[in-house]
Design an enzyme around this catalytic site. Sequence first.
Site, PDB file in Angstrom:
ATOM      1  CD  GLU A 176      -2.190   1.423   2.839  1.00 38.40           C
ATOM      2  OE1 GLU A 176      -2.483   2.577   3.223  1.00 38.40           O
ATOM      3  OE2 GLU A 176      -2.243   0.427   3.577  1.00 38.40           O
ATOM      4  CG  ASP A 194       0.213   7.036  -1.316  1.00 37.03           C
ATOM      5  OD1 ASP A 194      -0.918   7.481  -1.580  1.00 37.03           O
ATOM      6  OD2 ASP A 194       1.135   7.735  -0.871  1.00 37.03           O
ATOM      7  CG  ASP A 204      -5.740   1.297   3.227  1.00 34.88           C
ATOM      8  OD1 ASP A 204      -5.559   2.458   2.811  1.00 34.88           O
ATOM      9  OD2 ASP A 204      -5.956   1.031   4.430  1.00 34.88           O
ATOM     10  CD  GLU A 252      -3.330   4.382  -1.477  1.00 31.84           C
ATOM     11  OE1 GLU A 252      -3.405   5.616  -1.679  1.00 31.84           O
ATOM     12  OE2 GLU A 252      -3.083   3.898  -0.347  1.00 31.84           O
TER      13      GLU A 252
END
EC number: 3.1.26.3
Length: 253
Positions: free
Chosen positions: A65, A69, A138, A141
């Site tokens: 994650e 991102d 989450d 990502e």
Amino acid sequence: MTMNKKERHIKKGSYPESVHKRFADFEENIGFTFSDPTLLYRAFTHSSYVNEHRRRIHDDNERLEFLGDAVLELAVSRFLFETYPSMSEGELTKLRAAIVCEPSLVQFADELDFGRYVLLGKGEEQTGGRTRPSLLADVFEAFVGALYLDNGFDKVVGFLEQIVFPKVKVGAFSHVMDYKSQLQEMVQQSSSGQLNYRIVDEKGPAHDRVFVSAVTIGGDELGRGEGKSKKEAEQLAARHAISELRKTEGQAE
């Protein structure tokens, strides 16, 4: 990639057979396979699942994650930079923030039915974790992070070109850019006259209508825009008008 090939990369018995089948279906639905399926599995593995299966070797998706991102922000930034050369740094920043914010990521995850594939502990499952917005964001990502590690940045861009970028191009995020207010300020400063917006066309079936708006000043058309709603069409018409006025005034795009 068949299930047998996958199992050569995944420790035998580390996941139930139903999980292997679930992710085989996922890859078939999404249209591509992972060279290292452990990355795919990990992207959908919540920490609650890891905590309930301590006797097996599992990693949760939190590190993926973190990576995803950053990769997502870079990919979106490059797309916006190349697609909208007339946007200022502030406008680009606002638009990017709207695209990578939690509600948007949840929308993307829902469209791909990501919630169905998440591996959760029983407690998290019972409290609605599969549909929890923060969890789905989450996971999206983490999936981007896994895709980057397995297939590289170009594959991530290709994925986003299917799921995210088309929505940007049709103005799905134009509401965050208040072009109508910007245009109003420009017109007031130049004392050019009264702005008017009108819907000049409606296209498509009733369930998928596209509106075309024209913005005029003193009867002269400044720009047009298309959108899924009248407000969206007006915002895009205003954006077009701003671009044209800047050209007229000799300002840099």
